[in-house]
Design a protein around this motif. Structure first.
Motif, PDB file in Angstrom:
ATOM      1  N   UNK A 192       5.152  -2.219   3.210  1.00 50.99           N
ATOM      2  CA  UNK A 192       5.571  -3.502   2.673  1.00 50.99           C
ATOM      3  C   UNK A 192       5.586  -4.504   3.818  1.00 50.99           C
ATOM      4  N   UNK A 193       5.391  -5.777   3.514  1.00 47.67           N
ATOM      5  CA  UNK A 193       5.473  -6.777   4.570  1.00 47.67           C
ATOM      6  C   UNK A 193       6.261  -7.991   4.080  1.00 47.67           C
ATOM      7  N   UNK A 194       6.854  -8.695   5.024  1.00 47.21           N
ATOM      8  CA  UNK A 194       7.700  -9.834   4.693  1.00 47.21           C
ATOM      9  C   UNK A 194       6.856 -11.042   4.315  1.00 47.21           C
ATOM     10  N   UNK A 195       7.329 -11.783   3.338  1.00 47.37           N
ATOM     11  CA  UNK A 195       6.711 -13.039   2.920  1.00 47.37           C
ATOM     12  C   UNK A 195       7.759 -13.806   2.120  1.00 47.37           C
ATOM     13  N   UNK A 196       7.562 -15.102   1.891  1.00 47.27           N
ATOM     14  CA  UNK A 196       8.598 -15.908   1.222  1.00 47.27           C
ATOM     15  C   UNK A 196       9.043 -15.356  -0.120  1.00 47.27           C
ATOM     16  N   UNK A 197       8.111 -14.765  -0.889  1.00 44.47           N
ATOM     17  CA  UNK A 197       8.494 -14.274  -2.213  1.00 44.47           C
ATOM     18  C   UNK A 197       8.922 -12.806  -2.199  1.00 44.47           C
ATOM     19  N   UNK A 198       9.052 -12.209  -1.025  1.00 42.81           N
ATOM     20  CA  UNK A 198       9.540 -10.831  -0.926  1.00 42.81           C
ATOM     21  C   UNK A 198      10.165 -10.617   0.451  1.00 42.81           C
ATOM     22  N   UNK A 199      11.376 -11.140   0.668  1.00 44.66           N
ATOM     23  CA  UNK A 199      12.025 -11.030   1.981  1.00 44.66           C
ATOM     24  C   UNK A 199      12.368  -9.583   2.331  1.00 44.66           C
TER      25      UNK A 199
ATOM     26  N   UNK B 259       1.362 -10.268   9.173  1.00 43.85           N
ATOM     27  CA  UNK B 259       2.687 -10.728   8.753  1.00 43.85           C
ATOM     28  C   UNK B 259       3.701 -10.602   9.891  1.00 43.85           C
ATOM     29  N   UNK B 260       4.786 -11.338   9.774  1.00 41.91           N
ATOM     30  CA  UNK B 260       5.819 -11.299  10.820  1.00 41.91           C
ATOM     31  C   UNK B 260       6.472  -9.931  10.904  1.00 41.91           C
ATOM     32  N   UNK B 261       6.668  -9.292   9.744  1.00 41.79           N
ATOM     33  CA  UNK B 261       7.309  -7.978   9.707  1.00 41.79           C
ATOM     34  C   UNK B 261       6.544  -7.057   8.769  1.00 41.79           C
TER      35      UNK B 261
ATOM     36  N   UNK C  73      -3.656  -0.101   7.538  1.00 43.96           N
ATOM     37  CA  UNK C  73      -3.710  -1.207   8.502  1.00 43.96           C
ATOM     38  C   UNK C  73      -4.992  -2.017   8.342  1.00 43.96           C
ATOM     39  N   UNK C  74      -6.103  -1.351   8.062  1.00 45.76           N
ATOM     40  CA  UNK C  74      -7.354  -2.075   7.835  1.00 45.76           C
ATOM     41  C   UNK C  74      -7.227  -3.007   6.639  1.00 45.76           C
ATOM     42  N   UNK C  75      -6.613  -2.527   5.570  1.00 51.27           N
ATOM     43  CA  UNK C  75      -6.421  -3.361   4.372  1.00 51.27           C
ATOM     44  C   UNK C  75      -5.547  -4.568   4.695  1.00 51.27           C
ATOM     45  N   UNK C  76      -4.522  -4.354   5.498  1.00 43.89           N
ATOM     46  CA  UNK C  76      -3.620  -5.452   5.845  1.00 43.89           C
ATOM     47  C   UNK C  76      -4.343  -6.496   6.689  1.00 43.89           C
ATOM     48  N   UNK C  77      -5.128  -6.051   7.646  1.00 47.26           N
ATOM     49  CA  UNK C  77      -5.886  -7.003   8.481  1.00 47.26           C
ATOM     50  C   UNK C  77      -6.885  -7.786   7.632  1.00 47.26           C
ATOM     51  N   UNK C  78      -7.515  -7.121   6.680  1.00 46.04           N
ATOM     52  CA  UNK C  78      -8.506  -7.794   5.830  1.00 46.04           C
ATOM     53  C   UNK C  78      -7.850  -8.810   4.897  1.00 46.04           C
ATOM     54  N   UNK C  79      -6.592  -8.566   4.513  1.00 48.75           N
ATOM     55  CA  UNK C  79      -5.909  -9.459   3.583  1.00 48.75           C
ATOM     56  C   UNK C  79      -5.529 -10.793   4.240  1.00 48.75           C
ATOM     57  N   UNK C  80      -5.379 -10.798   5.551  1.00 45.01           N
ATOM     58  CA  UNK C  80      -5.037 -12.024   6.278  1.00 45.01           C
ATOM     59  C   UNK C  80      -5.749 -12.004   7.623  1.00 45.01           C
TER      60      UNK C  80
ATOM     61  N   UNK D 140       0.838  -1.199   0.000  1.00 43.85           N
ATOM     62  CA  UNK D 140       0.000   0.000   0.000  1.00 43.85           C
ATOM     63  C   UNK D 140       0.869   1.243   0.000  1.00 43.85           C
ATOM     64  N   UNK D 141       0.283   2.348  -0.440  1.00 50.03           N
ATOM     65  CA  UNK D 141       0.914   3.653  -0.334  1.00 50.03           C
ATOM     66  C   UNK D 141       0.034   4.527   0.549  1.00 50.03           C
ATOM     67  N   UNK D 142       0.640   5.248   1.477  1.00 48.39           N
ATOM     68  CA  UNK D 142      -0.117   6.056   2.443  1.00 48.39           C
ATOM     69  C   UNK D 142       0.080   7.525   2.092  1.00 48.39           C
ATOM     70  N   UNK D 143      -0.992   8.147   1.611  1.00 44.40           N
ATOM     71  CA  UNK D 143      -0.904   9.520   1.112  1.00 44.40           C
ATOM     72  C   UNK D 143      -0.552  10.510   2.203  1.00 44.40           C
ATOM     73  N   UNK D 144      -0.982  10.248   3.408  1.00 42.97           N
ATOM     74  CA  UNK D 144      -0.774  11.161   4.533  1.00 42.97           C
ATOM     75  C   UNK D 144       0.677  11.634   4.639  1.00 42.97           C
ATOM     76  N   UNK D 145       1.632  10.719   4.413  1.00 41.92           N
ATOM     77  CA  UNK D 145       3.052  11.064   4.535  1.00 41.92           C
ATOM     78  C   UNK D 145       3.904  10.586   3.357  1.00 41.92           C
TER      79      UNK D 145
END
Length: 221
Positions: free
Chosen positions: A140-147, A186-188, A174-181, A130-135
């Motif tokens: 980005x978050x860690x996953x096997x295909x994007x360490x 994610x760990x990071x 953060x809402x989008x991230x929670x909805x995605x999983x 995601x991109x956050x316009x506010x700032x």
């Protein structure tokens, strides 16, 4: 066990007993509600305005923003960008949407690898969640295909961001991230605003103090 011991020591220091079931339930409900704090007005606009705000804020943070017409233009744009910076090696995230692009068309211009990031890497390419316009911040978050190593070890970090994934405030990201999983984050999670920098030593700005010296955002529809 270690965490339990730490909490037990804190309780003893505060002279408190272990929480009751009612108190534990109150905490669980509080964590599930995700209440919002006050949100800056500048991020509360329609999506087109949020895209413009993201670009402006990212550029103010010393990131380079390059708008592309499609994801398929990324290999050529990456090759052009790295050549302009005197670089010819690129480490790719193994995400299918990146790995399946036409990298063979630019193999004579840049050497591409798919692996974790390593000290001494010239450049990396990853996808932003995601991109956050506010700032003008990337999420980005860690996953096997994007360490996560790809986000911090290379000198130049190239990031692909879809305009559809730009939101206004941090809370929306953060809402989008929670909805995605649901139920499992994610760990990071990395928040990146411009290239790494520090002015801790003699108040002199040093680029690349804790990560990439250059951040380039490829903005796609």
């Amino acid at each position: 066990m270690s965490r339990a011991e730490i909490f037990a020591n804190i309780r003893r220091g505060l002279r408190r007993t272990e929480a009751t079931e009612a108190q534990k339930e109150a905490v669980r409900q509080r964590l599930q509600q995700h209440p919002r704090n006050r949100i800056p007005a500048r991020s509360l606009h329609d999506h087109d305005a949020q895209i413009e705000l993201f670009i402006r804020m990212a550029q103010e943070a010393a990131a380079e923003v390059i708008e592309l017409e499609s994801l398929e233009q990324v290999p050529t744009a990456a090759a052009n960008t790295l050549e302009a910076k005197g670089q010819n090696e690129l480490v790719l995230a193994s995400d299918d949407s990146l790995a399946n692009l036409g990298w063979a068309e630019v193999h004579e211009r840049i050497e591409c690898h798919q692996r974790v990031g390593q000290v001494g890497d010239q450049a990396s390419l990853t996808l932003a969640f995601a991109g956050i316009a506010e700032t003008g911040t990337l999420m980005l978050y860690s996953r096997p295909d994007s360490p996560t190593t790809l986000n911090f070890l290379p000198d130049t970090h190239l990031v692909v961001l879809s305009k559809q994934d730009i939101v206004g405030p941090y809370e929306d990201a953060w809402d989008r991230l929670r909805e995605s999983a649901p139920g499992r984050l994610p760990r990071t999670v990395n928040m990146i605003t411009g290239p790494s920098r520090s002015a801790d030593i003699e108040q002199k700005l040093q680029m690349g103090a804790h990560g990439p010296r250059q951040l380039v955002i490829f903005l796609i529809p």
